[in-house]
Design a protein around this motif. Structure first.
Motif, mmCIF file in Angstrom:
data_model
loop_
_atom_site.group_PDB
_atom_site.id
_atom_site.type_symbol
_atom_site.label_atom_id
_atom_site.label_comp_id
_atom_site.label_asym_id
_atom_site.label_seq_id
_atom_site.Cartn_x
_atom_site.Cartn_y
_atom_site.Cartn_z
ATOM 1 N N ALA A 148 -14.521 -56.840 19.212
ATOM 2 C CA ALA A 148 -15.934 -56.924 18.847
ATOM 3 C C ALA A 148 -16.318 -58.256 18.938
ATOM 4 O O ALA A 148 -17.269 -58.803 19.238
ATOM 5 C CB ALA A 148 -16.404 -55.872 17.620
ATOM 6 N N ILE A 149 -15.416 -59.143 18.095
ATOM 7 C CA ILE A 149 -15.957 -60.632 17.896
ATOM 8 C C ILE A 149 -15.651 -61.299 19.042
ATOM 9 O O ILE A 149 -16.701 -62.112 19.640
ATOM 10 C CB ILE A 149 -14.996 -61.328 16.755
ATOM 11 C CG1 ILE A 149 -15.040 -60.611 15.492
ATOM 12 C CG2 ILE A 149 -15.014 -62.624 16.814
ATOM 13 C CD1 ILE A 149 -14.405 -60.973 14.292
ATOM 14 N N LEU A 150 -14.628 -61.187 19.961
ATOM 15 C CA LEU A 150 -14.691 -61.882 21.303
ATOM 16 C C LEU A 150 -15.493 -61.349 22.442
ATOM 17 O O LEU A 150 -16.121 -62.087 23.120
ATOM 18 C CB LEU A 150 -12.968 -61.676 21.820
ATOM 19 C CG LEU A 150 -12.169 -62.869 21.428
ATOM 20 C CD1 LEU A 150 -12.008 -62.778 19.912
ATOM 21 C CD2 LEU A 150 -10.717 -62.377 22.074
ATOM 22 N N GLN A 151 -15.854 -60.172 22.379
ATOM 23 C CA GLN A 151 -16.970 -59.732 23.237
ATOM 24 C C GLN A 151 -18.289 -60.465 22.868
ATOM 25 O O GLN A 151 -18.883 -60.567 23.870
ATOM 26 C CB GLN A 151 -17.180 -58.211 23.070
ATOM 27 C CG GLN A 151 -16.319 -57.311 24.027
ATOM 28 C CD GLN A 151 -16.464 -56.035 23.849
ATOM 29 O OE1 GLN A 151 -16.599 -55.253 22.809
ATOM 30 N NE2 GLN A 151 -16.843 -55.318 24.901
ATOM 31 N N ALA A 152 -18.558 -60.531 21.726
ATOM 32 C CA ALA A 152 -19.906 -61.338 21.436
ATOM 33 C C ALA A 152 -19.626 -62.919 21.177
ATOM 34 O O ALA A 152 -20.690 -63.670 21.197
ATOM 35 C CB ALA A 152 -20.033 -60.808 19.836
ATOM 36 N N ASN A 153 -18.546 -63.540 21.695
ATOM 37 C CA ASN A 153 -18.209 -64.872 21.609
ATOM 38 C C ASN A 153 -17.133 -65.257 22.689
ATOM 39 O O ASN A 153 -16.213 -65.179 22.727
ATOM 40 C CB ASN A 153 -17.749 -65.271 20.375
ATOM 41 C CG ASN A 153 -18.663 -65.100 19.241
ATOM 42 O OD1 ASN A 153 -19.410 -65.825 18.787
ATOM 43 N ND2 ASN A 153 -18.342 -63.900 18.559
ATOM 44 N N PRO A 154 -17.981 -65.179 23.918
ATOM 45 C CA PRO A 154 -17.128 -65.437 25.189
ATOM 46 C C PRO A 154 -16.327 -66.488 25.331
ATOM 47 O O PRO A 154 -15.301 -66.499 26.166
ATOM 48 C CB PRO A 154 -18.076 -65.391 26.575
ATOM 49 C CG PRO A 154 -19.247 -64.780 25.773
ATOM 50 C CD PRO A 154 -19.374 -65.010 24.370
ATOM 51 N N SER A 155 -16.529 -67.667 24.280
ATOM 52 C CA SER A 155 -15.789 -68.805 24.356
ATOM 53 C C SER A 155 -14.443 -68.934 23.492
ATOM 54 O O SER A 155 -13.626 -69.561 23.483
ATOM 55 C CB SER A 155 -16.368 -70.123 24.020
ATOM 56 O OG SER A 155 -16.821 -69.903 22.659
ATOM 57 N N LEU A 156 -14.428 -67.693 22.917
ATOM 58 C CA LEU A 156 -13.165 -67.418 21.730
ATOM 59 C C LEU A 156 -12.275 -67.082 22.553
ATOM 60 O O LEU A 156 -11.959 -66.205 23.364
ATOM 61 C CB LEU A 156 -13.848 -66.682 20.596
ATOM 62 C CG LEU A 156 -14.758 -67.332 19.616
ATOM 63 C CD1 LEU A 156 -14.852 -66.416 18.477
ATOM 64 C CD2 LEU A 156 -14.177 -68.559 18.994
ATOM 65 N N ARG A 157 -10.873 -67.253 21.837
ATOM 66 C CA ARG A 157 -9.701 -66.781 21.986
ATOM 67 C C ARG A 157 -9.281 -66.033 20.931
ATOM 68 O O ARG A 157 -9.627 -66.285 19.645
ATOM 69 C CB ARG A 157 -8.473 -67.873 22.616
ATOM 70 C CG ARG A 157 -8.923 -68.384 23.778
ATOM 71 C CD ARG A 157 -7.826 -69.130 24.157
ATOM 72 N NE ARG A 157 -6.532 -68.618 24.764
ATOM 73 C CZ ARG A 157 -6.362 -67.687 25.752
ATOM 74 N NH1 ARG A 157 -7.114 -67.557 26.532
ATOM 75 N NH2 ARG A 157 -5.134 -67.027 25.898
ATOM 76 N N GLY A 158 -8.333 -65.182 20.747
ATOM 77 C CA GLY A 158 -7.827 -64.356 19.852
ATOM 78 C C GLY A 158 -6.272 -64.186 19.488
ATOM 79 O O GLY A 158 -5.672 -64.008 20.690
ATOM 80 N N ILE A 159 -6.197 -63.948 18.322
ATOM 81 C CA ILE A 159 -4.560 -63.562 18.044
ATOM 82 C C ILE A 159 -4.711 -62.073 17.203
ATOM 83 O O ILE A 159 -5.554 -62.386 16.229
ATOM 84 C CB ILE A 159 -3.871 -64.738 17.006
ATOM 85 C CG1 ILE A 159 -3.667 -65.798 18.035
ATOM 86 C CG2 ILE A 159 -2.748 -64.211 16.530
ATOM 87 C CD1 ILE A 159 -3.385 -67.128 17.119
ATOM 88 N N LEU A 160 -3.896 -61.349 17.565
ATOM 89 C CA LEU A 160 -3.852 -60.182 16.697
ATOM 90 C C LEU A 160 -2.407 -59.955 16.226
ATOM 91 O O LEU A 160 -1.442 -60.052 16.920
ATOM 92 C CB LEU A 160 -4.114 -58.910 17.706
ATOM 93 C CG LEU A 160 -3.975 -57.526 16.997
ATOM 94 C CD1 LEU A 160 -5.167 -57.250 15.882
ATOM 95 C CD2 LEU A 160 -3.872 -56.388 18.196
ATOM 96 N N LEU A 161 -2.369 -59.700 14.888
ATOM 97 C CA LEU A 161 -1.266 -59.657 14.204
ATOM 98 C C LEU A 161 -1.116 -58.269 13.274
ATOM 99 O O LEU A 161 -2.023 -58.119 12.324
ATOM 100 C CB LEU A 161 -0.688 -60.799 13.252
ATOM 101 C CG LEU A 161 0.483 -60.540 12.289
ATOM 102 C CD1 LEU A 161 1.599 -60.820 12.981
ATOM 103 C CD2 LEU A 161 0.351 -61.249 11.075
ATOM 104 N N ASP A 162 -0.148 -57.409 13.372
ATOM 105 C CA ASP A 162 0.165 -56.261 12.671
ATOM 106 C C ASP A 162 1.537 -56.013 12.963
ATOM 107 O O ASP A 162 2.355 -56.447 13.506
ATOM 108 C CB ASP A 162 -1.069 -55.152 12.944
ATOM 109 C CG ASP A 162 -1.112 -54.336 11.819
ATOM 110 O OD1 ASP A 162 -0.187 -54.035 11.140
ATOM 111 O OD2 ASP A 162 -2.357 -54.122 11.395
ATOM 112 N N LEU A 163 1.943 -54.845 12.253
ATOM 113 C CA LEU A 163 3.374 -54.393 12.230
ATOM 114 C C LEU A 163 3.530 -54.077 13.657
ATOM 115 O O LEU A 163 2.747 -53.699 14.500
ATOM 116 C CB LEU A 163 3.791 -53.326 11.541
ATOM 117 C CG LEU A 163 3.291 -53.436 9.970
ATOM 118 C CD1 LEU A 163 3.772 -52.329 9.207
ATOM 119 C CD2 LEU A 163 4.616 -54.505 9.506
#
Length: 327
Positions: free
Chosen positions: A177-192
């Motif tokens: 949701a955050i990256l869809q609203a902010n096209p310039s952003l990149r993301g990292i997802l951490l979980d088990l």
């Protein structure tokens, strides 16, 4: 007082209605009690008495011709739809959780969570061994996250950042949701590792190419390279020591200009009713040290983690965004 004491009957009736999928069966229009009893395999008169109680609470409505209809409130018990709470009803109404609720006095007496004592295992371990119990809880977590994501995105400006790391972010619905609203952003997802094995929300949102997915333990370390670290409804499940460790790991990964963002319910002062106060007792029953914290408690937590709590931003949901800057 009698209304409060009798509320348990309404809650349990809601759970049974959810189990029987009454709202789903009424989605296409009103049906007779006989039709509903046949469809659900229940005793017609007894089902009628249950639905009469819930009609009095505004969940269903008896039409002049005797048929049962669904109200706008009752639509929330449907298994589909953006406002569905059916899975939460199934979890709260499960025999396993009712046993835990029955042990509330023991928890108040000892200070220890009832769930491990009643079921012999901590909650997460028990869920791993009992997938039927865990399934509605995990579905509700995904549903609830989706309901809260728009409020988080609307309340906070993520555009100044380059990379946002969602720590303990499940399969990535909030990050998507955050990256869809902010096209310039990149993301990292951490979980088990087992949680992030299939990050479907990232694929469905079409932003997987902008994301790095990492299997790991946030209590040990978080990835470097982000300038915003997000922990959403994570801290409430941990005691102060582990919560401080999680925030401290994020603070260590953040640059000097970075931010650590905790999306949590904040326990309000005063005597006004609040869902945070109810949820706090659920945390008390489920996990050692878990709690919904006050603003003062969050300030202490952030300080111990090497962060300065800069502001608390309300959202159009039960959550607030607590923003911390490295000290």
């Amino acid at each position: 007082m009698l209304q409060m004491l009798n509320a348990g009957f309404t809650m349990r009736a809601l759970c049974v209605a959810a189990e029987l999928k009454i709202a789903d069966r009424l989605a296409a229009g009103p049906r007779t009690l006989a039709e509903l009893a046949t469809a659900t395999g229940t005793h017609q008169q007894s089902l009628g008495r249950l639905l009469r109680l819930l009609a009095g609470a505004g969940v269903f409505r008896e039409e002049p011709d005797g048929r049962i209809a669904l109200t706008p409130l009752g639509k929330c018990l449907r298994s589909d739809g953006p406002d569905s709470v059916r899975d939460w009803a199934l979890y709260l109404g499960s025999p396993q959780l009712w046993e835990v609720l029955g042990a509330l006095r023991d928890t108040v007496t000892t200070g220890e969570p009832a769930f491990p004592r009643v079921h012999g295992l901590p909650l997460w371990d028990y869920m791993s061994e009992h997938p039927d119990f865990a399934a509605p809880f995990h579905r509700w977590m995904s549903q609830q996250s989706a309901q809260h994501n728009a409020a988080v995105v609307a309340a906070y400006d993520f555009s100044p950042f380059r990379v946002v790391a969602d720590i303990g972010g499940g399969q990535g619905s909030t990050l998507a949701a955050i990256l869809q609203a902010n096209p310039s952003l990149r993301g990292i997802l951490l979980d088990l590792p087992q949680v992030v094995a299939h990050p479907a929300p990232l694929d469905e949102a079409g932003i997987a190419p902008r994301c790095e997915v990492i299997g790991g333990d946030m209590l040990r370390a978080v990835p470097e390279g982000a300038d915003a670290y997000l922990v959403k409804r994570i801290l409430m499940s941990f005691g102060d020591e582990q919560a401080t460790t999680i925030l401290g790991n994020c603070a260590a990964g953040a640059p000097a200009h970075g931010r650590v963002l905790a999306v949590e319910m904040v326990l309000p002062a005063g005597n006004e009713p609040s869902p945070a106060k109810t949820f706090d007792v659920l945390m008390l029953l489920q996990h050692t040290g878990a709690r919904i914290r006050t603003e003062a408690e969050f300030t202490e937590l952030f300080t111990a983690a090497g962060l300065r709590l800069t502001r608390i931003i309300p959202t159009a949901s039960p959550n607030s965004i607590l923003e911390g800057a490295p000290t």
